[in-house]
Scaffold this motif. Structure first.
Motif, short mmCIF file in Angstrom:
data_model
loop_
_atom_site.label_atom_id
_atom_site.label_comp_id
_atom_site.label_asym_id
_atom_site.label_seq_id
_atom_site.Cartn_x
_atom_site.Cartn_y
_atom_site.Cartn_z
N UNK A 213 -0.92 -7.39 7.43
CA UNK A 213 -2.36 -7.50 7.25
C UNK A 213 -2.93 -6.24 6.62
N UNK A 214 -3.83 -6.41 5.68
CA UNK A 214 -4.43 -5.25 5.04
C UNK A 214 -5.43 -5.64 3.98
N UNK A 215 -6.25 -4.68 3.61
CA UNK A 215 -7.26 -4.89 2.58
C UNK A 215 -7.29 -3.65 1.69
N UNK B 60 5.06 -1.46 -4.47
CA UNK B 60 4.27 -1.05 -5.62
C UNK B 60 3.43 -2.23 -6.09
N UNK B 61 3.44 -2.50 -7.40
CA UNK B 61 2.68 -3.62 -7.93
C UNK B 61 3.43 -4.93 -7.65
N UNK B 62 2.81 -5.77 -6.83
CA UNK B 62 3.36 -7.07 -6.48
C UNK B 62 2.36 -8.13 -6.92
N UNK B 63 2.85 -9.26 -7.38
CA UNK B 63 1.98 -10.32 -7.92
C UNK B 63 1.27 -11.05 -6.77
N UNK B 64 0.21 -10.43 -6.26
CA UNK B 64 -0.61 -11.01 -5.20
C UNK B 64 -2.08 -10.94 -5.62
N UNK B 65 -2.95 -11.45 -4.74
CA UNK B 65 -4.39 -11.41 -5.00
C UNK B 65 -5.08 -10.28 -4.26
N UNK B 66 -4.35 -9.26 -3.85
CA UNK B 66 -4.94 -8.20 -3.05
C UNK B 66 -6.08 -7.50 -3.78
N UNK B 67 -5.98 -7.38 -5.10
CA UNK B 67 -7.04 -6.72 -5.85
C UNK B 67 -8.34 -7.50 -5.83
N UNK B 68 -8.26 -8.81 -5.98
CA UNK B 68 -9.47 -9.62 -6.01
C UNK B 68 -10.20 -9.61 -4.68
N UNK C 1 -11.85 -9.87 -8.89
CA UNK C 1 -11.20 -9.99 -10.20
C UNK C 1 -9.69 -9.95 -10.04
N UNK C 2 -9.02 -10.77 -10.81
CA UNK C 2 -7.56 -10.71 -10.84
C UNK C 2 -7.14 -9.60 -11.80
N UNK C 3 -6.16 -8.83 -11.39
CA UNK C 3 -5.76 -7.67 -12.19
C UNK C 3 -4.44 -7.93 -12.90
N UNK C 4 -4.42 -7.64 -14.18
CA UNK C 4 -3.23 -7.89 -14.98
C UNK C 4 -2.02 -7.11 -14.50
#
Length: 238
Positions: free
Chosen positions: A63-65, A158-166, A178-181
């Motif tokens: 769990x995290x934000x 590191x960079x994992x293909x998730x929606x954590x940025x949005x 926003x989804x991040x490239x």
């Protein structure tokens, strides 16, 4: 170590790395307890792999934000909310589960920190602080419970293909949305989950899960910090 029959509790299991780990562990025959803040999404994962079980063998904190705001633009309420979710929530749940592990002289704690727990980058000051805090706390705890048969594995993705940025907090407490490239082109979630579980099975104390670029940054932070700091500040938004 085989996960067959192991009783595993995963937090943050409704999406991202937590959901990926749940699916991988279910396929390997683990008995799962899943928890998350988003109940509607959790039910989707639950339908695939949730089962009833007893005492916890492995507790996985996912769990995290995150955060997307300059430190000077971030209100204190956001700082505190991030620390409550990422750090204090993790510590308190560990405190609740640890006595039963100590009584049985066995168990494993798996903490998903981040490469941001080793390297501070722009727009993530409070997020990075919370992940640094996890590393400090669980490094200490690992030493304290070693003689009690309990292991601690810290995971630094590191960079994992998730929606954590949005879903990240903005400075005023809103959501980035926003989804991040850079994340979309990161390591796929299921590949990340498999790497994590290999480390957990070997009871490794720490694992960095990322592509070569992020692993290089961790190396630079340790051996050539001035170079890394110069590289990081070139990414401050105008």
């Amino acid at each position: 170590m085989s996960f067959l029959g192991k009783k595993v509790w995963i937090t943050g299991a409704s999406s991202g790395i937590g959901a990926g780990l749940a699916r991988e562990l279910a396929a390997q025959g683990a008995h799962l307890l899943l928890s998350a803040r988003r109940e509607d999404e959790l039910h989707k994962v639950q339908a695939e792999c949730l089962e009833r079980h007893g005492p916890i063998d492995i507790l996985i904190h996912c769990a995290g934000v995150s955060q997307r705001a300059l430190a000077r633009d971030t209100i204190s309420e956001v700082d505190r909310a991030i620390m409550e979710i990422n750090y204090f929530g993790t510590v308190e749940l560990t405190r609740a589960v640890l006595p039963s592990m100590l009584a049985r002289k066995q168990g494993q704690l798996v903490v998903v920190s981040s490469v941001a727990g080793k390297i501070g980058t722009p727009l993530r000051s409070s997020y990075s602080a919370s992940k640094h805090a996890l590393l400090g706390y669980f490094d200490c705890l690992r030493a304290e419970v070693y003689q009690d048969g309990i292991s601690v594995t810290i995971v630094c993705p590191g960079y994992i293909d998730t929606e954590i940025g949005s879903k990240a907090y903005t400075g005023d407490g809103g959501r980035y949305g926003k989804l991040e490239g850079v994340l979309h082109h990161g390591m796929p979630v299921q590949e990340c989950a498999r790497v994590i579980l290999r480390a957990v099975a070997r009871r490794e104390p720490e694992v960095v899960v990322s592509r070569a670029k992020e692993r290089t940054a961790v190396y630079l932070r340790r051996f050539f910090p001035k170079l890394l700091f110069r590289l990081v500040r070139t990414h401050i938004p105008s």
